[in-house]
Design a protein around this motif. Structure first.
Motif, PDB file in Angstrom:
ATOM      1  N   THR A 102      37.555  32.166  31.315  1.00 19.13           N
ATOM      2  CA  THR A 102      38.821  31.845  31.975  1.00 19.13           C
ATOM      3  C   THR A 102      39.968  32.643  31.364  1.00 19.13           C
ATOM      4  N   ALA A 103      40.006  32.690  30.035  1.00 19.68           N
ATOM      5  CA  ALA A 103      41.063  33.445  29.365  1.00 19.68           C
ATOM      6  C   ALA A 103      41.001  34.923  29.740  1.00 19.68           C
ATOM      7  N   GLU A 104      39.802  35.454  29.857  1.00 20.55           N
ATOM      8  CA  GLU A 104      39.649  36.863  30.204  1.00 20.55           C
ATOM      9  C   GLU A 104      40.101  37.126  31.637  1.00 20.55           C
ATOM     10  N   LEU A 105      39.824  36.202  32.540  1.00 21.25           N
ATOM     11  CA  LEU A 105      40.303  36.353  33.921  1.00 21.25           C
ATOM     12  C   LEU A 105      41.830  36.425  33.963  1.00 21.25           C
ATOM     13  N   ILE A 106      42.467  35.616  33.149  1.00 18.98           N
ATOM     14  CA  ILE A 106      43.931  35.636  33.089  1.00 18.98           C
ATOM     15  C   ILE A 106      44.424  36.967  32.547  1.00 18.98           C
ATOM     16  N   ARG A 107      43.776  37.432  31.483  1.00 22.24           N
ATOM     17  CA  ARG A 107      44.196  38.711  30.894  1.00 22.24           C
ATOM     18  C   ARG A 107      43.962  39.871  31.846  1.00 22.24           C
ATOM     19  N   GLN A 108      42.865  39.842  32.579  1.00 20.10           N
ATOM     20  CA  GLN A 108      42.569  40.907  33.538  1.00 20.10           C
ATOM     21  C   GLN A 108      43.613  40.961  34.648  1.00 20.10           C
ATOM     22  N   ALA A 109      44.195  39.813  34.958  1.00 22.80           N
ATOM     23  CA  ALA A 109      45.221  39.746  36.003  1.00 22.80           C
ATOM     24  C   ALA A 109      46.617  40.062  35.460  1.00 22.80           C
ATOM     25  N   GLY A 110      46.683  40.422  34.188  1.00 24.03           N
ATOM     26  CA  GLY A 110      47.961  40.789  33.594  1.00 24.03           C
ATOM     27  C   GLY A 110      48.675  39.673  32.877  1.00 24.03           C
TER      28      GLY A 110
END
Length: 253
Positions: free
Chosen positions: A47-55
């Motif tokens: 989940t954290a990585e999805l947020i980071r990937q979205a900026g």
């Protein structure tokens, strides 16, 4: 009316999947830094990585919400990382019960109450002093339509969600003058991975779940996330101690 936020940091428990993940992503989309909390390290980090990937900006914090020391440490890590927690969504919960009350076991009771009730209580125990110290905040707890009425063959789960609503209302009154709002969201059946796993062996049960809702379908995780963000936003500044049913009309009967 657009949802606006006065703070910068949101914390979401049970954020590895389902409603928790959708809400963490929604907070990030609105520009908040997100503390992703879960016992499932792979899912939480995902989940954290999805947020980071979205900026966006996110930090995963592993935590068993039934353990006082772990919750306290998690909140310490949150403050160390971002100095404050403006919004908390206490969403971690389990549902493992499938029989009538007299068929339940002590192990089931302890597990359900441990996560669904003790977990919410412990999180608020450490969130509330922090929010008082920083001048305010907003908390949303995940209850259920099962906490607003009866839930046959899910009596322990239902009792746990009634308890969440009791904790929510009591905390709302206790901390109202401290500029902290405490509300609950009460979903009906929502399309999550847990729901799909439970019904993959018998699709007819999934179809029946849809017919239970007057709108003719089950809910989406994004719809619960939207309700949580509303309850945290300035648009709900005069709302506290409320249990918001997001249920496709189930509780209208």
């Amino acid at each position: 009316m657009s949802m606006t936020f006065s703070g910068q940091v949101a914390l979401v428990t049970g954020a590895a999947a389902g409603i928790g993940r959708a809400t963490a992503l929604a907070f990030a989309e609105h520009g908040l830094k997100v503390l992703v909390v879960d016992l499932d390290s792979a899912g939480g980090e995902g989940t954290a990585e999805l947020i980071r990937q979205a900026g966006g900006e996110a930090l995963f914090l592993p935590c068993d919400v039934t353990k006082d020391a772990q919750v306290q440490q998690m909140m310490t890590q949150a403050v160390d990382a971002y100095s404050r927690v403006d919004y908390a969504f206490n969403n971690a919960g389990i549902e493992i019960e499938k029989g009538r009350l007299a068929e339940g076991s002590e192990a089931e009771f302890d597990a359900i109450m441990g996560v669904n009730v003790k977990g919410v209580w412990l999180c608020m125990k450490y969130q509330l002093p922090l929010m008082m110290a920083q001048g305010g905040g907003a908390i949303v707890n995940t209850a259920s339509v099962a906490g607003l009425g009866a839930a046959p063959k899910m009596s322990i789960y239902s009792a746990s969600k009634h308890a969440v609503i009791g904790l929510t209302k009591s905390a709302a009154i206790e901390y109202a003058k401290k500029h902290i709002r405490v509300n609950a969201v009460c979903p009906a059946v929502i399309d999550t991975d847990m729901f799909r796993r439970a019904h993959e062996a018998d699709p007819r049960k999934a179809e029946f779940a849809a017919t239970m809702h007057p709108v003719g379908r089950i809910g989406k995780v994004e719809e619960i996330a939207a309700a949580v963000l509303y309850l945290c936003s300035d648009g709900a500044a005069f709302t506290t101690g409320h249990s918001l049913a997001v249920d496709g009309g189930v509780t209208a009967f």
